[in-house]
Design an enzyme around this catalytic site. Structure first.
Site, mmCIF file in Angstrom:
data_model
loop_
_atom_site.group_PDB
_atom_site.id
_atom_site.type_symbol
_atom_site.label_atom_id
_atom_site.label_comp_id
_atom_site.label_asym_id
_atom_site.label_seq_id
_atom_site.Cartn_x
_atom_site.Cartn_y
_atom_site.Cartn_z
ATOM 1 C CG PHE A 11 -1.119 1.412 1.549
ATOM 2 C CD1 PHE A 11 -2.040 2.439 0.430
ATOM 3 C CD2 PHE A 11 -0.902 1.285 3.034
ATOM 4 C CE1 PHE A 11 -2.723 2.828 0.868
ATOM 5 C CE2 PHE A 11 -1.859 3.169 3.390
ATOM 6 C CZ PHE A 11 -2.604 3.815 2.308
ATOM 7 C CB ILE A 12 3.181 2.942 2.448
ATOM 8 C CG1 ILE A 12 1.734 3.123 3.512
ATOM 9 C CG2 ILE A 12 4.013 4.539 2.411
ATOM 10 C CD1 ILE A 12 2.507 3.210 4.958
ATOM 11 C CG ASP A 31 5.801 -6.950 -2.473
ATOM 12 O OD1 ASP A 31 5.482 -5.131 -1.515
ATOM 13 O OD2 ASP A 31 5.385 -7.726 -1.904
ATOM 14 C CG ASN A 32 6.627 -11.728 0.414
ATOM 15 O OD1 ASN A 32 6.421 -10.895 0.811
ATOM 16 N ND2 ASN A 32 7.054 -12.553 1.611
ATOM 17 C CG LEU A 76 8.569 1.542 2.761
ATOM 18 C CD1 LEU A 76 7.899 2.165 1.957
ATOM 19 C CD2 LEU A 76 8.850 2.300 3.557
ATOM 20 C CB ALA A 117 8.485 1.367 7.982
ATOM 21 C CE1 TYR A 149 4.017 -4.817 11.733
ATOM 22 C CE2 TYR A 149 3.305 -3.139 13.125
ATOM 23 C CZ TYR A 149 3.728 -3.441 12.241
ATOM 24 O OH TYR A 149 3.919 -2.672 11.083
ATOM 25 C CE LYS A 153 7.699 -2.931 11.296
ATOM 26 N NZ LYS A 153 8.147 -2.751 10.207
#
Ligand code: UDP
Length: 319
Positions: A11-12, A31-32, A76, A117, A149, A153
């Site tokens: 999305f971003i 991207d996977n 990201l 991110a 999560y 992060k």
């Protein structure tokens, strides 16, 4: 400039890809396609400055194959969405820890700056009125999957910080607060696309918990230029920045606003957290950013209101 964007089909990432290509930069998107999709990139397919690589950030060979000639990295890619984290907790943890370590290693090897991110989730249950970057984290038990999560992060941030301090890697960390806009899917949990999809289908809007929890939503078109400005700004290196709006809403009010914006006949249904997410789930009751640091650094001020955001998501879903 030639940028690598991990999560470029997300999305971003897809909005950032469009932003950079439009101003004349080149982009390699890695991207996977786990939660991202090539549909997000139809607007840039065939662009001479764009290359897509299907691969995982957890695969050092895939990462290395993207790094040739890269000037800077936007990292990201991550396992995202509360539903994803609860469904595939172990895989998500591995992706979010090892993937970031791989990307930091690659950036160091190639001596290029990297934006990492992170997330506003790292503040956890801290309900301060305006969370600042140096505020404490208030996190639940490590055995409650929801927090994995935030934990991953937070460790990513520590890794990035240590690569900067011990190896001189040029890093910028950002903590987005509920970024929303066209192309975001509700499949992995995100509330606004879920409510809009439910409203357009005339289905009940599912408010989890008592609906009094608050969030501040920020339009992806406000976030994306800030990501680009921060990575271009050498004086931002070594620092962490909140990126979000300070327009608050409760989730119940949000449901009503979505019904108003769509003219839907949907009703609002309260769903207990246990039913929505399983036993032992803990939500954040309040999450408001203080973005003074990003304002002082790059003049960051979100310009789109929550009504703008809802209208944009409604238009996207209708189309
Ligand atoms: N939420 C909800 N109904 C849904 C999806 C989410 O009421 O169908 C709630 C969720 O419990 C949380 C808020 O909306 O309180 C924001 O959820 P989201 O997953 O979008 O973001 P986050 O929890 O990471 O802020």
């Amino acid at each position: 400039m030639r940028y690598l964007i991990t999560g470029g089909a997300g999305f971003i990432g897809s909005h950032l890809t469009e932003h950079l290509l439009a101003r004349g930069d080149e982009v390699v998107a890695l991207d996977n396609l786990s939660t991202g999709t090539l549909d997000n990139l139809t607007g840039v397919a065939g662009h001479p400055g764009f290359r897509f690589v299907r691969g995982s950030i957890t695969d050092p060979n895939a990462v290395e194959s993207c790094m040739a000639g890269i000037d800077a990295v936007f990292h990201l890619a991550a396992a995202v969405g509360v539903f994803t984290i609860l469904d595939k907790t172990m895989d998500s943890l591995r992706t979010n820890l090892h993937g970031t370590e791989n990307m930091l290693d690659a950036a160091l090897r190639h001596d290029v700056p990297i934006l990492v991110a992170s997330t506003s989730e790292i503040y956890g249950k801290n309900t301060a009125d305006g969370l600042r970057e140096d505020d404490d984290r208030i996190i639940g038990s490590p055995l409650k999957n929801r927090w994995s999560y935030a934990e991953a992060k937070a460790l990513d941030e520590t890794f990035a910080h240590l690569y900067a301090v011990e190896h001189g890697l040029r890093t910028v960390i950002v903590r987005p607060f509920n970024t929303v806009g066209p192309r975001q899917t509700g499949r992995y949990g995100m509330v606004i696309p879920r409510f809009v999809t439910q409203a357009l289908a005339g289905e009940p809007i599912t408010v989890f918990g008592d609906g009094q929890q608050t969030r501040c939503f920020c339009h992806v078109h406000d976030v994306v230029p800030a990501l680009a400005d921060l990575l271009a700004d050498e004086s931002a290196y070594g620092k962490v920045f909140n990126l979000g709006s300070n327009e608050q809403t409760t989730i119940s009010q949000l449901a009503e606003r979505v019904i108003g914006a769509t003219g839907s006949s949907s009703t609002i249904t309260k769903v207990p957290y246990e039913e929505a997410y399983g036993d032992g789930y803990e939500d954040m009751q309040r999450r408001i950013p203080d973005c003074t640091r990003a304002y002082n650094q790059i003049g960051f001020v979100p310009t789109r209101s929550l009504d703008d955001i809802i209208a944009a998501v409604v238009a996207d879903r209708r189309s």
